[in-house]
Motif scaffolding. Structure first.
Motif, PDB file in Angstrom:
ATOM      1  N   MET A 200      19.473 -51.368  15.028  1.00 41.16           N
ATOM      2  CA  MET A 200      19.037 -52.756  15.204  1.00 41.16           C
ATOM      3  C   MET A 200      19.365 -53.285  16.597  1.00 41.16           C
ATOM      4  O   MET A 200      19.767 -54.444  16.776  1.00 41.16           O
ATOM      5  N   SER A 201      19.180 -52.438  17.594  1.00 40.56           N
ATOM      6  CA  SER A 201      19.597 -52.822  18.944  1.00 40.56           C
ATOM      7  C   SER A 201      18.737 -53.915  19.561  1.00 40.56           C
ATOM      8  O   SER A 201      19.199 -54.624  20.458  1.00 40.56           O
ATOM      9  N   ILE A 202      17.506 -54.099  19.107  1.00 42.37           N
ATOM     10  CA  ILE A 202      16.671 -55.155  19.701  1.00 42.37           C
ATOM     11  C   ILE A 202      17.090 -56.546  19.220  1.00 42.37           C
ATOM     12  O   ILE A 202      17.410 -57.409  20.033  1.00 42.37           O
TER      13      ILE A 202
ATOM     14  N   VAL B 206       8.096 -59.772  14.029  1.00 44.51           N
ATOM     15  CA  VAL B 206       7.023 -59.815  15.022  1.00 44.51           C
ATOM     16  C   VAL B 206       7.593 -59.939  16.425  1.00 44.51           C
ATOM     17  O   VAL B 206       7.170 -59.240  17.361  1.00 44.51           O
ATOM     18  N   GLU B 207       8.593 -60.816  16.579  1.00 40.15           N
ATOM     19  CA  GLU B 207       9.250 -60.983  17.881  1.00 40.15           C
ATOM     20  C   GLU B 207       9.864 -59.663  18.341  1.00 40.15           C
ATOM     21  O   GLU B 207       9.760 -59.285  19.515  1.00 40.15           O
ATOM     22  N   CYS B 208      10.511 -58.961  17.423  1.00 32.77           N
ATOM     23  CA  CYS B 208      11.120 -57.670  17.756  1.00 32.77           C
ATOM     24  C   CYS B 208      10.063 -56.674  18.225  1.00 32.77           C
ATOM     25  O   CYS B 208      10.280 -55.912  19.179  1.00 32.77           O
ATOM     26  N   PHE B 209       8.935 -56.675  17.553  1.00 37.13           N
ATOM     27  CA  PHE B 209       7.887 -55.716  17.924  1.00 37.13           C
ATOM     28  C   PHE B 209       7.324 -56.028  19.309  1.00 37.13           C
ATOM     29  O   PHE B 209       7.062 -55.118  20.099  1.00 37.13           O
ATOM     30  N   GLU B 210       7.182 -57.297  19.594  1.00 32.45           N
ATOM     31  CA  GLU B 210       6.700 -57.670  20.930  1.00 32.45           C
ATOM     32  C   GLU B 210       7.702 -57.230  21.994  1.00 32.45           C
ATOM     33  O   GLU B 210       7.315 -56.764  23.078  1.00 32.45           O
ATOM     34  N   ARG B 211       9.005 -57.370  21.698  1.00 29.77           N
ATOM     35  CA  ARG B 211      10.025 -56.899  22.640  1.00 29.77           C
ATOM     36  C   ARG B 211       9.991 -55.381  22.760  1.00 29.77           C
ATOM     37  O   ARG B 211      10.241 -54.830  23.834  1.00 29.77           O
ATOM     38  N   LEU B 212       9.717 -54.701  21.662  1.00 30.73           N
ATOM     39  CA  LEU B 212       9.614 -53.244  21.689  1.00 30.73           C
ATOM     40  C   LEU B 212       8.527 -52.795  22.668  1.00 30.73           C
ATOM     41  O   LEU B 212       8.709 -51.819  23.412  1.00 30.73           O
ATOM     42  N   LEU B 213       7.417 -53.509  22.688  1.00 29.91           N
ATOM     43  CA  LEU B 213       6.330 -53.142  23.598  1.00 29.91           C
ATOM     44  C   LEU B 213       6.738 -53.345  25.060  1.00 29.91           C
ATOM     45  O   LEU B 213       6.264 -52.619  25.946  1.00 29.91           O
ATOM     46  N   GLU B 214       7.637 -54.315  25.313  1.00 28.93           N
ATOM     47  CA  GLU B 214       8.205 -54.457  26.664  1.00 28.93           C
ATOM     48  C   GLU B 214       9.076 -53.249  26.995  1.00 28.93           C
ATOM     49  O   GLU B 214       8.981 -52.669  28.085  1.00 28.93           O
ATOM     50  N   ILE B 215       9.921 -52.880  26.063  1.00 27.94           N
ATOM     51  CA  ILE B 215      10.849 -51.767  26.274  1.00 27.94           C
ATOM     52  C   ILE B 215      10.077 -50.473  26.519  1.00 27.94           C
ATOM     53  O   ILE B 215      10.470 -49.638  27.355  1.00 27.94           O
ATOM     54  N   LYS B 216       8.981 -50.306  25.799  1.00 27.31           N
ATOM     55  CA  LYS B 216       8.181 -49.086  25.915  1.00 27.31           C
ATOM     56  C   LYS B 216       7.788 -48.797  27.368  1.00 27.31           C
ATOM     57  O   LYS B 216       7.813 -47.639  27.815  1.00 27.31           O
ATOM     58  N   GLU B 217       7.499 -49.839  28.114  1.00 26.87           N
ATOM     59  CA  GLU B 217       7.055 -49.650  29.494  1.00 26.87           C
ATOM     60  C   GLU B 217       8.177 -49.184  30.413  1.00 26.87           C
ATOM     61  O   GLU B 217       7.925 -48.682  31.508  1.00 26.87           O
ATOM     62  N   TRP B 218       9.422 -49.349  29.996  1.00 17.94           N
ATOM     63  CA  TRP B 218      10.555 -48.890  30.824  1.00 17.94           C
ATOM     64  C   TRP B 218      10.847 -47.405  30.615  1.00 17.94           C
ATOM     65  O   TRP B 218      11.616 -46.806  31.376  1.00 17.94           O
ATOM     66  N   CYS B 219      10.266 -46.822  29.567  1.00 18.54           N
ATOM     67  CA  CYS B 219      10.642 -45.466  29.145  1.00 18.54           C
ATOM     68  C   CYS B 219       9.748 -44.422  29.825  1.00 18.54           C
ATOM     69  O   CYS B 219       8.923 -43.753  29.176  1.00 18.54           O
ATOM     70  N   VAL B 220       9.921 -44.273  31.117  1.00 20.32           N
ATOM     71  CA  VAL B 220       9.147 -43.309  31.897  1.00 20.32           C
ATOM     72  C   VAL B 220       9.924 -41.994  31.976  1.00 20.32           C
ATOM     73  O   VAL B 220      11.091 -41.971  32.387  1.00 20.32           O
TER      74      VAL B 220
ATOM     75  N   GLY C 234      16.436 -49.403  17.850  1.00 17.70           N
ATOM     76  CA  GLY C 234      16.398 -49.914  16.488  1.00 17.70           C
ATOM     77  C   GLY C 234      15.803 -51.312  16.375  1.00 17.70           C
ATOM     78  O   GLY C 234      16.066 -52.180  17.217  1.00 17.70           O
ATOM     79  N   LEU C 235      15.028 -51.522  15.298  1.00 16.86           N
ATOM     80  CA  LEU C 235      14.437 -52.835  15.030  1.00 16.86           C
ATOM     81  C   LEU C 235      13.975 -52.894  13.584  1.00 16.86           C
ATOM     82  O   LEU C 235      13.749 -51.860  12.947  1.00 16.86           O
ATOM     83  N   PRO C 236      13.810 -54.112  13.033  1.00 20.34           N
ATOM     84  CA  PRO C 236      13.239 -54.237  11.690  1.00 20.34           C
ATOM     85  C   PRO C 236      11.715 -54.168  11.753  1.00 20.34           C
ATOM     86  O   PRO C 236      11.100 -54.698  12.678  1.00 20.34           O
ATOM     87  N   VAL C 237      11.133 -53.513  10.778  1.00 17.96           N
ATOM     88  CA  VAL C 237       9.675 -53.509  10.632  1.00 17.96           C
ATOM     89  C   VAL C 237       9.374 -54.104   9.254  1.00 17.96           C
ATOM     90  O   VAL C 237       9.861 -53.591   8.235  1.00 17.96           O
ATOM     91  N   ARG C 238       8.597 -55.184   9.224  1.00 11.66           N
ATOM     92  CA  ARG C 238       8.305 -55.894   7.976  1.00 11.66           C
ATOM     93  C   ARG C 238       6.844 -55.660   7.577  1.00 11.66           C
ATOM     94  O   ARG C 238       5.915 -56.057   8.293  1.00 11.66           O
TER      95      ARG C 238
END
Length: 620
Positions: A42-44, A60-74, A81-85
């Motif tokens: 649950m790190s996000i 939903v907020e967590c998922f939007e943040r996840l998409l930000e994080i995704k761009e850093w993972c080069v 970790g995050l909740p998915v509802r």
């Protein structure tokens, strides 16, 4: 393959802080050319969001943040970790990102539901060996019991509690499927000596399942009560490859090690570690917890009613040791940035100090104490309080409260038409002294935007040996998770091992509330029972869950005559049951041992009950 874990100090719903820590961890890992990085459970959003996990918008907020994080993972694989509802059901997941692409979400299969854990209230368990697809924000993703592959290595997950389920744990199924690397993102709370258990959980697993195992825990006092030690372990075939230093004051502790997964180390017996020093563990955990609680609550320090007794003395020393440890690890400038305790003009002056001089100067900015005496207070406790405050640099005030006590006493005597006496009104006369100490010390806390430290310990909480709205007053109760016997021996240890010479005075005193006239020679153990016995009964009753009769039988034949023991058992259970309402109102406390008596975390008990009358009558 280079594997890494990053223990990060998150805060529930503090998106800016949480994403900053995640970004720092990813950047550090990329600089070290890490192949796979594991972030905690649950790190996000932070693990301690509690009922907010049931809110659709949080996921939903967590998922939007996840998409930000995704761009850093080069050029790196990152597990976050995050909740998915989905359809009104929340899952605790680890998302795998590889080179800016989401590979899937592994959902936790076993939920923690004992002690301080209430995960089934928020999450649902995932069915093993099942995978399904879901749509989120216009994209389709896989979720479930997934096996991943990177650089020819297959890996899968156990998420925290999954690994504690003995023969049901996912690792058995992973082994059958040829998984070479197991990754475990966790939010495993601190308890003294628990790190030994966790060490064997991970290193034993690497041997039993003939795999490489990467474990990463959350770090710090995340949400107020639970402390996380930030443990990172990398093991292979029973070989410990890397283990970090726990309970760091840093926001991010990124640790990595190279592991040859395709040509693994030979299977070996798991090495046995030396026993944990619980005195050192305790001070490491509580000082970090106080530091995080202060800065996350945006407070400017602490205020303490320093009685000269063991409990308040321990609280004072913990603040001083917090300063010592945080400055040593972070450096003065970072410490000041995090605590906001110095002005820009003061920082160059304090930079000239070092060692104890620097500690005392900073404590003087962060800790205000007051000795609030009465005619029943002794010279010994005043000296104990004054000398301890002086030795650590705390601000020290001294005033008496006799005038306030006399005023309240006079009002009540006038109203009821008689004088109050110690023979007839003992508890009333004791409580008013403790209770009128609260307003003045609260004023100091308000004036300085500081946290008021309550000084209750677990032994007192068990039997209600405290004045509600008096010595229980406070913003945080840092030592309510440990018993009085532990506190007394710890103070002696701290004097000898940590060099707190100011503790010599309290270490020569018998614990006393000092609320009765001095000639009555009041002591805590005379009022209650010997503290070691109280602690034994508490553990037998509520950790081992024994009845009053079973507790009596367990303790018979020891250091106490049967008749005395019977009276002590009856006293303990009677006091316990009638004082649940007090435990409901104690200030938030840190969880420090393998159990506590906090009804909002570990131990629930009815406020109104039969009080064990029948059960106590059966003791013979």
């Amino acid at each position: 393959m280079k594997l890494a874990g990053a223990a990060i100090n998150q805060t529930p719903l503090d998106w800016e802080n949480n994403l900053r820590n995640i970004k720092i961890a990813i950047e550090e890992a990329r600089e070290q050319q890490v192949d796979i990085l594991c972030l905690p459970e649950m790190s996000i959003p932070g693990y301690g969001c509690e009922d907010l996990f049931l809110h659709d918008w949080v996921s939903v907020e967590c998922f939007e943040r996840l998409l930000e994080i995704k761009e850093w993972c080069v050029d790196i694989v990152v597990c976050v970790g995050l909740p998915v509802r989905l359809n009104g059901i929340t899952y605790n997941t680890a998302c795998v990102i590889s080179n800016q692409k989401i590979l899937g979400f592994t959902a936790k299969q076993f939920l923690a539901n004992d002690g301080v854990h209430y995960e089934p209230r928020w999450f649902s368990s995932w069915v093993p060996n099942t995978v399904q697809e879901f749509e989120m924000l216009g994209q389709t993703y896989a979720i479930g019991d997934i096996i991943y592959e990177h650089l020819g290595v297959t890996f899968a997950f156990e998420i925290c509690e999954d690994a504690w389920r003995n023969k049901d744990r996912p690792a058995y199924r992973h082994k059958e499927k040829g998984v070479q690397l197991i990754i475990n993102p966790s939010a495993s709370h601190f308890a003294m000596s628990k790190t030994d258990v966790r060490y064997h959980l991970v290193v034993d697993a690497s041997r039993e399942f003939a795999c490489t195992y990467l474990y990463t825990n959350l770090l710090g006092n995340e949400a107020g009560k639970m402390i996380y030690d930030g443990e990172i372990i990398i093991a292979q075939n029973g070989n410990l490859i890397h283990r970090n230093v726990l309970l760091s004051f840093k926001d991010v502790d990124m640790e990595c090690a190279e592991v040859d997964i395709l040509n693994p180390l030979p299977l070996v017996d798991v090495p046995v570690l030396p026993p944990v020093d619980e005195n050192r563990e305790f001070v490491s955990a509580v000082t970090l917890a106080l530091f995080d609680y202060m800065r996350k609550s945006r407070s400017r320090g602490f205020v303490l009613s320093l009685s000269g007794g063991a409990d308040s003395s321990l609280c004072a020393v913990l603040v001083a040791e917090m300063v010592t440890r945080a400055v040593e690890e972070l450096g003065l400038e970072e410490f000041v940035r995090k605590t906001n305790c110095l002005t820009p003009e003061e920082l160059p002056v304090f930079s000239q100090f070092s060692g104890k001089q620097l500690r005392n100067a900073l404590v003087g900015k962060l800790l205000i104490t007051a000795y609030q005496g009465t005619v029943n207070s002794s010279d010994d406790t005043f000296r104990s309080a004054e000398e301890l405050a002086k030795s650590i640099g705390a601000v020290f005030y001294n005033w008496t409260i006799d005038e306030e006590v006399t005023s309240y006493r006079g009002k009540i005597e006038s109203a009821i038409g008689r004088n109050l006496t110690w023979e007839q009104d003992d508890v009333t006369l004791q409580n008013i002294q403790a209770r009128v100490r609260a307003p003045g010390i609260w004023m100091l806390a308000n004036l300085n935007n500081s946290l008021l430290l309550a000084t209750s310990n677990r032994s007192e909480a068990s039997v209600g040996y405290a004045t509600m709205d008096g010595d229980t007053a406070g913003s945080i109760s840092p030592i309510a998770g440990v018993d009085k016997a532990f506190i007394r021996q710890w103070l002696v240890w701290a004097q000898l091992e940590l060099g707190y010479e100011g503790l010599q005075y309290v270490n020569n005193l018998q614990p006393s509330a000092e609320l009765r006239p001095l000639e009555r020679a009041q002591t805590d153990e005379k009022d209650l029972m010997p503290y070691p016995l109280l602690n034994q009964m508490e553990r037998l009753a509520f950790y081992d869950r024994l009845s009053p009769q079973q507790v009596f039988e367990k303790l018979k034949g020891g250091d106490y005559a049967d008749n005395d023991l019977k009276l002590y058992v009856q006293r303990f259970f009677s006091l316990w049951s009638r004082n649940q309402w007090k435990r409901e109102r104690y200030a938030p406390a840190f969880h420090l041992d393998d159990y506590n008596v906090d009804p909002r975390s570990w131990l629930r008990f009815p406020i109104l009950s039969g009080g064990f009358r029948q059960e106590l009558g059966q003791i013979g």
